[in-house]
Design a protein around this motif. Structure first.
Motif, mmCIF file in Angstrom:
data_model
loop_
_atom_site.group_PDB
_atom_site.id
_atom_site.type_symbol
_atom_site.label_atom_id
_atom_site.label_comp_id
_atom_site.label_asym_id
_atom_site.label_seq_id
_atom_site.Cartn_x
_atom_site.Cartn_y
_atom_site.Cartn_z
ATOM 1 N N GLY A 1 83.042 24.058 35.212
ATOM 2 C CA GLY A 1 84.387 23.928 34.547
ATOM 3 C C GLY A 1 85.601 23.753 34.978
ATOM 4 O O GLY A 1 86.763 22.662 34.943
ATOM 5 N N TYR A 2 85.590 24.852 36.047
ATOM 6 C CA TYR A 2 86.609 24.267 36.887
ATOM 7 C C TYR A 2 86.981 22.879 37.899
ATOM 8 O O TYR A 2 88.072 22.882 37.461
ATOM 9 C CB TYR A 2 86.888 25.816 38.054
ATOM 10 C CG TYR A 2 87.373 26.039 38.686
ATOM 11 C CD1 TYR A 2 88.809 26.258 37.767
ATOM 12 C CD2 TYR A 2 87.590 25.064 40.043
ATOM 13 C CE1 TYR A 2 90.360 27.000 38.197
ATOM 14 C CE2 TYR A 2 88.953 26.187 40.074
ATOM 15 C CZ TYR A 2 90.627 26.262 39.828
ATOM 16 O OH TYR A 2 91.856 26.616 40.014
ATOM 17 N N ALA A 3 85.644 22.429 38.510
ATOM 18 C CA ALA A 3 85.969 21.530 38.501
ATOM 19 C C ALA A 3 86.084 20.302 38.051
ATOM 20 O O ALA A 3 87.483 19.159 38.002
ATOM 21 C CB ALA A 3 84.284 20.821 39.703
ATOM 22 N N ILE A 4 85.933 20.100 36.274
ATOM 23 C CA ILE A 4 86.055 18.676 35.556
ATOM 24 C C ILE A 4 87.415 19.157 35.332
ATOM 25 O O ILE A 4 88.174 18.564 34.632
ATOM 26 C CB ILE A 4 85.001 19.312 34.560
ATOM 27 C CG1 ILE A 4 83.877 19.058 34.691
ATOM 28 C CG2 ILE A 4 85.294 18.097 33.794
ATOM 29 C CD1 ILE A 4 82.051 19.104 34.213
ATOM 30 N N GLY A 5 88.141 20.353 35.169
ATOM 31 C CA GLY A 5 88.707 20.684 34.953
ATOM 32 C C GLY A 5 90.089 19.944 35.782
ATOM 33 O O GLY A 5 91.531 19.300 35.433
ATOM 34 N N ALA A 6 89.618 20.236 37.209
ATOM 35 C CA ALA A 6 90.727 19.504 37.926
ATOM 36 C C ALA A 6 90.532 18.135 38.167
ATOM 37 O O ALA A 6 91.927 17.646 38.500
ATOM 38 C CB ALA A 6 90.356 20.437 39.502
ATOM 39 N N PHE A 7 89.451 17.348 38.258
ATOM 40 C CA PHE A 7 89.382 15.965 38.651
ATOM 41 C C PHE A 7 90.688 14.914 37.428
ATOM 42 O O PHE A 7 91.630 14.528 38.197
ATOM 43 C CB PHE A 7 87.828 14.591 37.850
ATOM 44 C CG PHE A 7 88.138 14.062 38.424
ATOM 45 C CD1 PHE A 7 88.026 13.441 39.237
ATOM 46 C CD2 PHE A 7 87.806 13.107 37.314
ATOM 47 C CE1 PHE A 7 87.515 12.172 40.102
ATOM 48 C CE2 PHE A 7 87.519 11.667 37.944
ATOM 49 C CZ PHE A 7 86.912 11.734 39.442
ATOM 50 N N PRO A 8 90.709 15.591 36.440
ATOM 51 C CA PRO A 8 91.813 14.335 35.235
ATOM 52 C C PRO A 8 93.202 15.028 35.890
ATOM 53 O O PRO A 8 94.463 14.762 36.370
ATOM 54 C CB PRO A 8 91.811 15.152 33.988
ATOM 55 C CG PRO A 8 91.490 16.413 34.120
ATOM 56 C CD PRO A 8 90.133 16.239 34.846
ATOM 57 N N ALA A 9 93.268 16.381 36.178
ATOM 58 C CA ALA A 9 94.631 16.516 37.579
ATOM 59 C C ALA A 9 95.036 15.449 38.540
ATOM 60 O O ALA A 9 96.648 14.872 39.141
ATOM 61 C CB ALA A 9 95.145 17.488 37.338
#
Ligand code: ADP
Ligand code: MG
Length: 608
Positions: free
Chosen positions: A215-223
């Protein structure tokens, strides 16, 4: 309301995609430079917010490091550009990967330690950004900012302003499609299960750490993507753009749009970008404003605009006659329960103390396939603790627990679930914002595999697993007579129904051992009958059932074996005919003078 009916007949992605395409075509309508620039900034902010929505809104991880990952992405793209690598695709991939790396590096310690430490580590990360950029001054240009970024190219061709606009909007649309596909898939439900409770998540076989990290990684990618786009928009970046103000803007946009929503991120971003962020006076007071806004938003607007929108849709549905009164209960239908491969559950000499409190003292319990083993005892006697030890939530101080041939007392909870132990909870635990059907289907998480990438791409394999999940969940809902409630929100059901739902969720996992903690408490008579019929069928199908229950009549009725606990010790065990006559049980546990009275009494009393 024919128009509304027609709109509702469209797939859920049709409207957002149409809006996206309209935005994409806006320059053709002769939009000026300022307007297109604002729209690009909205897209960039929307990417940031959507990442936060996934990690915070869906997965429940209080991660506030979006601004830092954004900076990582922007500087990666900027430095690449200065070095001559101007291709936007290369920059996007590199920026996404670097943001991911920064996210993981800073996320792992926080995720290991728990949610508040994640908030703290990610928060400090944001505060550190300007300093890190300054320290790396040779490459980043330090506090003066990084200039000399060349205009982006695509396959060698320079991108003019209109072409770059297209890239920004397409990246945003593409990312929202990815996010939407994740959220509506079994992984999206798994994130919500995790948000509801890590204990629940591991009980259905989800590795909590892995899921949090995902969840955290997928949240980081678009940033990271957002950062790369931002660097190429102004061709200049400086540390101020990535500070604390941005972090609070992202949080405010998320809460305003609705953190647990996909498109709410775009709406929240548009409002924050086109509204308050416009005026320079506002910029001075942005932090104060955001702070006040967050407090107010948290109190008054839980669920954000997305929730208001869902409410509006529900009203229009009712007005258009799309949802009548809730359909009447057709009763349990005859559905086959396939054979269950029950396993013997054998706990021997299990002890557990919490500090000085000896909750279990050398408890031995054996539950066989094709039999219902009831575990009874007064409140506080250790019944739930024993179930928790079987599930791996607590470590045993001594003793062994076997499921079939596997020793489980040292396994992590999600591994115990994978060995085949499924359970219900004394206090039903259901994820919010999930339908009855989805909640039941979440029990099948460990039955079949469908990767997140498969969910994003909607591969045939993913569809097969999804259809099988649904079919199986529907079948079991039929079995418990709840098929008519399949689209209702799971958490909104009355207590008895939620308990039946939990049994259904446990059952779709095709468990080898099924643990039911106070399954019938809070149920009305009809529900108790349904539950009893269901438990009998599970037993007849070869399942191993451990039933913790206070309703003594039900226990005498259903159980093949009864184990009686008192003060953490087994004081009696045997078939119902023996237990109901055991003077010690009658005296110590039931507190009732004679056995006949015991048989006719539903035990009540304080429930822990
Ligand atoms: P039952 O389910 O039979 O009502 P429990 O298993 O919930 O009883 O509790 C047994 C005893 O263990 C109680 O004294 C309770 O306070 C204690 N206990 C249970 N879980 C914990 C925990 N996590 N920490 C400390 N004490 C606990
Ligand atoms: Mg209990």
């Amino acid at each position: 309301m024919p128009i509304w009916r027609m709109l509702r007949g469209l797939p859920s992605w049709a409207l957002p995609l149409t809006l996206g395409v309209v935005v994409l075509l806006l320059p053709l309508a002769g939009l000026g430079f300022t307007a297109t620039r604002q729209i690009q900034l909205v897209c960039i902010l929307a990417l940031l917010v959507s990442g936060l929505n996934l990690s915070l809104g869906y997965a429940g991880q209080l991660a506030l490091g979006q601004a830092a990952m954004y900076a990582a992405g922007a500087y990666t793209a900027g430095v690449l550009s200065v070095a001559g690598y101007t291709d936007i695709l290369v920059q996007l991939v590199a920026a996404g990967v670097v943001a991911l790396a920064v996210g993981l590096l800073t996320g792992v310690p926080g995720l290991r330690l728990g949610s508040w430490s994640l908030a703290m580590t990610s928060f400090f990360l944001v505060l550190l950004v300007p300093d890190v950029i300054a320290i790396l001054g040779d490459v980043t240009g330090g506090r003066n900012g990084l200039s000399g970024i060349a205009g982006a190219t695509l396959f060698g061709a320079p991108l003019g302003p209109d072409a770059f606009y297209t890239v920004v909007v397409v990246v945003a649309i593409g990312w929202f499609a990815v996010l939407r596909n994740i959220v509506v898939s079994r992984h999206g439900v798994a994130f919500r299960v995790l948000k509801q409770s890590p204990v629940l998540a591991s009980s259905v076989g989800i590795s909590v750490f892995r899921m949090k990290l995902l969840g955290y990684a997928i949240g980081a990618f678009p940033a990271g993507l957002a950062g790369a786009l931002f660097a190429n928009l102004d061709l200049y970046i400086s540390p101020e753009a990535f500070g604390f103000t941005l972090a609070t803007t992202v949080l405010a946009a998320s809460i305003l749009g609705g953190s647990t929503s996909v498109y709410g991120a775009a709406v929240g971003a548009a409002i924050m970008q086109l509204g308050p962020n416009q005026s320079t006076e506002f910029q001075q007071y942005a932090l104060v404003f955001h702070g006040a806004f967050l407090v107010l938003g948290g109190v008054l607007l839980s669920g954000g605009l997305a929730k208001l929108f869902r409410g509006l849709v529900a009203r229009l549905d009712r007005a258009a006659g799309l949802t009548g009164p809730p359909p009447t209960d057709p009763g349990a239908r005859e559905v086959d329960l396939p054979a269950l491969r029950g396993a013997t559950l054998a706990a021997s000499g299990v002890s557990k103390s919490f500090g000085g409190n000896q909750a279990l003292r050398e408890v031995t319990l054996r539950a066989e396939p094709g039999r219902v083993t009831a575990l009874i005892g007064p409140n506080g006697s250790g019944k739930t603790t024993l179930l928790n030890m079987i599930c791996g939530f607590y470590r045993t101080d001594a003793g062994r627990i076997g499921v079939g041939d596997t020793e489980v007392q040292r396994l992590a909870p999600h591994r115990v679930a994978r060995v085949g132990v499924a359970r219900t909870f004394q206090t039903p635990s259901l994820p919010a914002g999930v339908s009855v059907l989805e909640a039941v289907a979440s029990g099948r998480y460990l039955r079949q595999r469908a990767s997140m990438l498969a969910a994003v791409l909607r591969t045939p394999g993913f569809r097969r697993v999804r259809d099988a999940d649904r079919a199986e969940a529907e079948r079991v809902l039929d079995l418990v007579g709840m098929a008519h409630l399949r689209d209702a929100e799971a958490v909104s059901l009355p207590l008895g129904m939620r308990r039946l739902l939990e049994v259904a969720r446990a059952l779709v996992a095709e468990p080898r051992v099924l643990l039911l903690d106070e399954a019938a408490s809070g149920m009305d008579e009809d529900e108790v009958d349904r539950l009893a019929a269901l438990i009998r069928r599970i037993r007849d199908a070869g399942g191993t059932v451990v039933l913790v229950e206070h309703n003594f009549r039900l226990v005498l009725d259903l159980a093949d074996d009864i184990v009686v606990l008192a003060h953490g010790q087994v004081i009696a065990h045997g078939p119902p005919s023996v237990i109901e006559r055991d003077p010690r049980v009658v005296r110590e546990y039931l507190g009732i003078r004679d056995a006949d009275e015991a048989r006719s009494t539903e035990l009540t009393g304080e429930r822990a």
